[in-house]
Enzyme design. Structure first.
Site, PDB file in Angstrom:
ATOM      1  N   ASP A 130      37.453  56.447  24.685  1.00  0.00           N
ATOM      2  CA  ASP A 130      37.479  57.902  24.511  1.00  0.00           C
ATOM      3  C   ASP A 130      38.914  58.422  24.565  1.00  0.00           C
ATOM      4  OD1 ASP A 130      36.413  60.312  23.827  1.00  0.00           O
ATOM      5  OD2 ASP A 130      35.245  60.609  25.660  1.00  0.00           O
ATOM      6  N   HIS A 171      28.821  62.460  18.105  1.00  0.00           N
ATOM      7  CA  HIS A 171      29.806  62.662  19.176  1.00  0.00           C
ATOM      8  C   HIS A 171      29.670  64.086  19.713  1.00  0.00           C
ATOM      9  CE1 HIS A 171      33.783  63.646  20.810  1.00  0.00           C
ATOM     10  NE2 HIS A 171      33.862  62.364  21.098  1.00  0.00           N
TER      11      HIS A 171
HETATM   12 MN    MN Z   1      35.061  61.292  22.558  1.00  0.00          MN
END
Ligand code: MN
Length: 356
Positions: A317, A191
């Site tokens: 997200d 990430h």
């Molecule tokens: Mn993220």
């Protein structure tokens, strides 16, 4: 003018798939408090971190909402998921997680965070699974914590939030983590973090350092450093997940493959050796991709068409990009029903071993 921008049609109220969101951030209160303290005391010599988190530990309405949401494993997150049509979330420690701290501190924080996350998941096992945090620079205890997270806490993989204090993991001394992941048969989610201190300066004057662009540059670079260092020759079954439609790497597939092959063949760089397979092969066979932060069909379809229906997954997200209408655009994608179910549900179930 407005028709140029993606519109979000109403989402399918009764889709023939569950929606599993695979890159959803959570931070425990103690780590958020540490970020706030480190920023107040100006302890952190990382311009990217300071630029991003000075705002997000602040007192604006957006920042306060973000602080609430990122800490929630209860009602607020669940009602946001319901409002967005998300059935399940794959939770991971928000960036930079524990990776702001030295190896020993990071290991202690990772253990505690994994325990806290596992407790939260246990209250809603039908809505959440999680990825284990670890200290990438703690070569002794990092792999052990990944193993403990998976075998004792039921985590479905590991979360690696980009570089750690400017260190990328292509140096073999850090590969115990990848060895552990391969042996445990779990993926590592690579990430973003803000660009490393070595990289961030030219991004800062126009605030291009974070999700707008810098994340993709730093994370794509990290993925390629691992790849061309030969990590997948050593661990051929290892699977790395990239968000944000692969941080643009799928779009660069041809050129990366062509130029890396040429550099390796000419032997003109001492650290670039020929690999067993081509960069193209690793980017397809050793990576999964998610749509986090991208509510737009063309790049998602590009990955599905060129990497594979079986390697692209849905992600929101949350809470960084909490747009509850966005999923409507993805429900409406012009792809076969089986590909859509793979995208929203089947690939995540298989990779993260989600049953029920
Ligand atoms: Mn993220």
């Amino acid at each position: 003018m407005s028709e140029r921008y993606p519109a979000f049609p109403p989402r399918n109220p009764n889709p023939p798939y569950k929606r599993i969101a695979t890159e959803e951030a959570w931070l425990p209160t103690n780590i958020l408090d540490l970020y706030r303290k480190e920023i107040a005391e100006k302890n952190i010599n990382d311009a990217g971190f300071n630029a991003l988190w000075t705002f997000f530990v602040g007192d604006s309405e957006l920042a306060r909402g973000h602080q609430r949401r990122i800490q929630s494993l209860g009602e607020e997150r669940l009602s946001d998921m319901d409002a967005s049509g998300i059935d399940m979330a794959v939770l991971s420690l928000g960036s930079p997680g524990v990776q702001l701290f030295d190896a020993a501190t990071a290991t202690a924080l990772a253990r505690d965070a994994n325990d806290q996350m596992a407790e939260g998941i246990a209250k809603h096992p039908d809505r959440y699974v999680g990825l284990a945090a670890f200290s990438p620079l703690d070569t002794e205890n990092g792999p052990k914590e990944l193993e403990r997270g998976v075998t004792k806490l039921g985590m479905r993989g590991g979360i690696l939030n980009g570089h750690t204090l400017g260190t990328y993991l292509d140096d073999e001394k850090y590969w115990g983590l990848f060895e552990a992941a391969e042996a445990l048969d779990v993926p590592i989610y690579l990430h973003p973090n803000t660009p490393s201190p070595q990289m961030v300066e030219p991004f800062l004057p126009r605030a291009l350092d974070a999700a707008v662009y810098g994340f993709a540059c730093d994370t794509g670079l990290h993925a390629l450093r691992l790849t061309v260092a030969g990590i997948f020759d050593r661990f051929p079954k290892l699977q790395i997940i990239l968000g944000h439609c692969g941080e643009a790497l799928p779009y660069w597939l041809y050129r990366i493959d062509f130029m890396h092959s040429r550099i390796a063949a000419t032997g003109r760089h001492p650290n670039v050796k020929p690999l067993k397979r081509r960069a193209w092969d690793y980017l397809i066979d050793n990576f999964y991709y998610t749509s986090s932060g991208v509510g737009w069909e063309p790049p998602i379809k590009f990955v599905i068409d060129n990497i594979g229906t079986d390697r692209m997954m849905y992600a929101m997200d949350y809470p960084w990009q909490f747009v509850k209408e966005e999923v409507g655009a993805l429900d409406a994608m012009d792809i076969p029903d089986t590909a859509k179910k793979a995208f929203f549900e089947d690939n995540a179930r298989k990779l993260f071993k989600i049953n029920g």
